[in-house]
Design a protein around this motif. Sequence first.
Motif, PDB file in Angstrom:
ATOM      1  N   ARG A 323       6.954 -10.503  48.415  1.00 15.72           N
ATOM      2  CA  ARG A 323       8.177  -9.799  48.649  1.00 15.72           C
ATOM      3  C   ARG A 323       8.683  -9.993  47.211  1.00 15.72           C
ATOM      4  O   ARG A 323       9.264  -9.146  46.932  1.00 15.72           O
ATOM      5  CB  ARG A 323       9.008 -10.742  49.695  1.00 15.72           C
ATOM      6  CG  ARG A 323       8.502 -10.315  51.128  1.00 15.72           C
ATOM      7  CD  ARG A 323       9.770 -10.705  51.885  1.00 15.72           C
ATOM      8  NE  ARG A 323      10.001 -12.179  51.989  1.00 15.72           N
ATOM      9  CZ  ARG A 323       9.323 -12.990  52.698  1.00 15.72           C
ATOM     10  NH1 ARG A 323       8.488 -12.705  53.438  1.00 15.72           N
ATOM     11  NH2 ARG A 323       9.885 -14.446  52.598  1.00 15.72           N
ATOM     12  N   ARG A 324       8.681 -10.973  46.433  1.00 16.50           N
ATOM     13  CA  ARG A 324       9.051 -11.165  45.066  1.00 16.50           C
ATOM     14  C   ARG A 324       8.532 -10.002  44.180  1.00 16.50           C
ATOM     15  O   ARG A 324       9.123  -9.573  43.496  1.00 16.50           O
ATOM     16  CB  ARG A 324       9.112 -12.550  44.560  1.00 16.50           C
ATOM     17  CG  ARG A 324      10.003 -13.884  45.182  1.00 16.50           C
ATOM     18  CD  ARG A 324      10.001 -14.956  44.016  1.00 16.50           C
ATOM     19  NE  ARG A 324       8.726 -15.412  44.094  1.00 16.50           N
ATOM     20  CZ  ARG A 324       8.598 -16.423  44.952  1.00 16.50           C
ATOM     21  NH1 ARG A 324       9.180 -16.810  45.953  1.00 16.50           N
ATOM     22  NH2 ARG A 324       7.382 -17.066  44.663  1.00 16.50           N
ATOM     23  N   GLN A 325       7.181 -10.034  44.366  1.00 17.31           N
ATOM     24  CA  GLN A 325       6.362  -9.282  43.537  1.00 17.31           C
ATOM     25  C   GLN A 325       6.822  -7.981  43.763  1.00 17.31           C
ATOM     26  O   GLN A 325       6.912  -6.960  43.110  1.00 17.31           O
ATOM     27  CB  GLN A 325       4.705  -9.736  43.754  1.00 17.31           C
ATOM     28  CG  GLN A 325       3.732  -8.401  43.027  1.00 17.31           C
ATOM     29  CD  GLN A 325       4.148  -8.956  41.462  1.00 17.31           C
ATOM     30  OE1 GLN A 325       4.086 -10.119  41.108  1.00 17.31           O
ATOM     31  NE2 GLN A 325       3.781  -7.780  40.601  1.00 17.31           N
ATOM     32  N   THR A 327       9.687  -6.730  45.189  1.00 20.92           N
ATOM     33  CA  THR A 327      11.019  -6.586  44.766  1.00 20.92           C
ATOM     34  C   THR A 327      11.006  -6.133  43.243  1.00 20.92           C
ATOM     35  O   THR A 327      11.730  -5.174  42.743  1.00 20.92           O
ATOM     36  CB  THR A 327      11.965  -7.597  44.861  1.00 20.92           C
ATOM     37  OG1 THR A 327      11.976  -8.090  46.196  1.00 20.92           O
ATOM     38  CG2 THR A 327      13.184  -7.391  44.518  1.00 20.92           C
ATOM     39  N   GLN A 328      10.206  -6.946  42.430  1.00 23.37           N
ATOM     40  CA  GLN A 328       9.992  -6.420  40.986  1.00 23.37           C
ATOM     41  C   GLN A 328       9.531  -5.098  40.843  1.00 23.37           C
ATOM     42  O   GLN A 328       9.901  -4.347  40.016  1.00 23.37           O
ATOM     43  CB  GLN A 328       9.346  -7.526  40.385  1.00 23.37           C
ATOM     44  CG  GLN A 328       9.724  -8.949  40.352  1.00 23.37           C
ATOM     45  CD  GLN A 328       8.729 -10.140  39.530  1.00 23.37           C
ATOM     46  OE1 GLN A 328       7.694  -9.742  39.199  1.00 23.37           O
ATOM     47  NE2 GLN A 328       9.234 -11.172  39.582  1.00 23.37           N
ATOM     48  N   GLU A 329       8.557  -4.867  41.679  1.00 19.25           N
ATOM     49  CA  GLU A 329       7.824  -3.551  41.456  1.00 19.25           C
ATOM     50  C   GLU A 329       8.638  -2.420  41.831  1.00 19.25           C
ATOM     51  O   GLU A 329       8.750  -1.392  41.388  1.00 19.25           O
ATOM     52  CB  GLU A 329       6.415  -3.539  42.494  1.00 19.25           C
ATOM     53  CG  GLU A 329       5.430  -4.565  41.854  1.00 19.25           C
ATOM     54  CD  GLU A 329       4.707  -4.002  40.553  1.00 19.25           C
ATOM     55  OE1 GLU A 329       4.838  -2.712  40.293  1.00 19.25           O
ATOM     56  OE2 GLU A 329       4.231  -5.048  39.794  1.00 19.25           O
ATOM     57  N   ALA A 331      11.904  -2.751  41.728  1.00 21.93           N
ATOM     58  CA  ALA A 331      13.047  -2.342  40.675  1.00 21.93           C
ATOM     59  C   ALA A 331      12.295  -1.485  39.544  1.00 21.93           C
ATOM     60  O   ALA A 331      13.011  -0.749  38.903  1.00 21.93           O
ATOM     61  CB  ALA A 331      13.454  -3.774  40.251  1.00 21.93           C
ATOM     62  N   LYS A 332      11.199  -1.999  39.129  1.00 20.77           N
ATOM     63  CA  LYS A 332      10.464  -0.844  38.258  1.00 20.77           C
ATOM     64  C   LYS A 332      10.293   0.380  38.561  1.00 20.77           C
ATOM     65  O   LYS A 332      10.668   1.199  37.812  1.00 20.77           O
ATOM     66  CB  LYS A 332       8.933  -1.778  37.844  1.00 20.77           C
ATOM     67  CG  LYS A 332       8.964  -2.797  36.946  1.00 20.77           C
ATOM     68  CD  LYS A 332       7.657  -3.086  36.764  1.00 20.77           C
ATOM     69  CE  LYS A 332       7.421  -4.614  36.177  1.00 20.77           C
ATOM     70  NZ  LYS A 332       6.147  -5.217  35.982  1.00 20.77           N
ATOM     71  N   GLU A 334      12.298   1.890  40.641  1.00 21.66           N
ATOM     72  CA  GLU A 334      13.590   2.303  40.694  1.00 21.66           C
ATOM     73  C   GLU A 334      13.968   2.904  39.186  1.00 21.66           C
ATOM     74  O   GLU A 334      14.765   3.870  38.963  1.00 21.66           O
ATOM     75  CB  GLU A 334      14.739   1.531  41.269  1.00 21.66           C
ATOM     76  CG  GLU A 334      15.908   2.090  41.378  1.00 21.66           C
ATOM     77  CD  GLU A 334      16.884   1.078  42.004  1.00 21.66           C
ATOM     78  OE1 GLU A 334      18.083   1.519  42.045  1.00 21.66           O
ATOM     79  OE2 GLU A 334      16.573  -0.149  42.553  1.00 21.66           O
TER      80      GLU A 334
END
Length: 346
Positions: A323-325, A327-329, A331-332, A334
């Motif tokens: 899930r953290r990965q 979220t980062q993806e 964000a990128k 977005e």
Amino acid sequence: MQGIPVAGERVDELAAAIDLRDPSTILRFGAEAQNRAAAAADAMLGAARNQATGEAGEALSGLLTTLRGFDVTQLSEKPGLMGRLARLAGRGQTQAVAILQRYEGVRGQVEVIGDRLDTHRTRLLEDVERLERLYGATLEWFHALAEHIAAGEAVLARTDAEVIPAAERAAADPKDDLAPQKLRDLRAARDELDRRVHDLRLTRQVAMQSLPGLRLIQENDKALAAKIHSVLANTVPLWRTQLAQALAIQNMREASDAVRAATELTNQLLTANAETLRRGNAEARVELERGVFDLAAVQQANAALVATLEDSVRIAEEGRAARRQATQELAKAEAQIRRALSSANA
């Protein structure tokens, strides 16, 4: 007379019947007694030729052979290996039944021979009685011959002492011409009487010899009759008793075998039941002594539960990392979209 008892009156009567002047009186002298002795000898010979004795002996020998041939002592012997195997295999009949079947056949032979022996025994006893009467008659004839011999000897003695000397004196008288012939005739008649007395002595000897012969035949007949009675009264019943005892022993042995077999079967059943009970009890006790769960099963379940918990933690951590990965993806992505939109607006 050589010690032979004679009756004086009878001797005198017989001596008076002898007339030396009548040759026929000399010829007839003792003829009746001589014929009676001869008849006694013929009767004794007929008794000796009696076939009853021989037939009785043959029948007795046949009976004893038959009894010896049927050996009931076989029942007292233990059966051999083949006999025991045959009995175990159920082949044929028991030994007692076989012996009884043989006994039925032998019993018929024994009864037939026994009837013949009983008939012979009756005939032998009748012969003994007949020989007893014959012995008495022969003894009477023997005494009659002795009386005739005594009478003849008395006449001869008187003739030699008185009659011939008187005739010799008469013959010496020359006046009587027939006196020498009378003397010669007297001497001839005297010699004829002497020969006649000698014949009577021979006949008496035959009669004397017949007496022990009759007794001997009597004794043999009585002995054989007694032997037959002993066999019929003792041997045959003893044989049957021996057979009955042997059969009883055999039946007892067969009953013992049956009891032994039943006992062995009972022992086998008891042993088998005890062994079955032992195995069943062991299995039941093993099951009863087991816990609700086996330790191995608990350990396996515990290991599985621990693995499950560890898997859950790992999966949860992996989910959080993912899930953290993400979220980062996101964000990128977005940011990229924003840049793209900004570029488009410019």
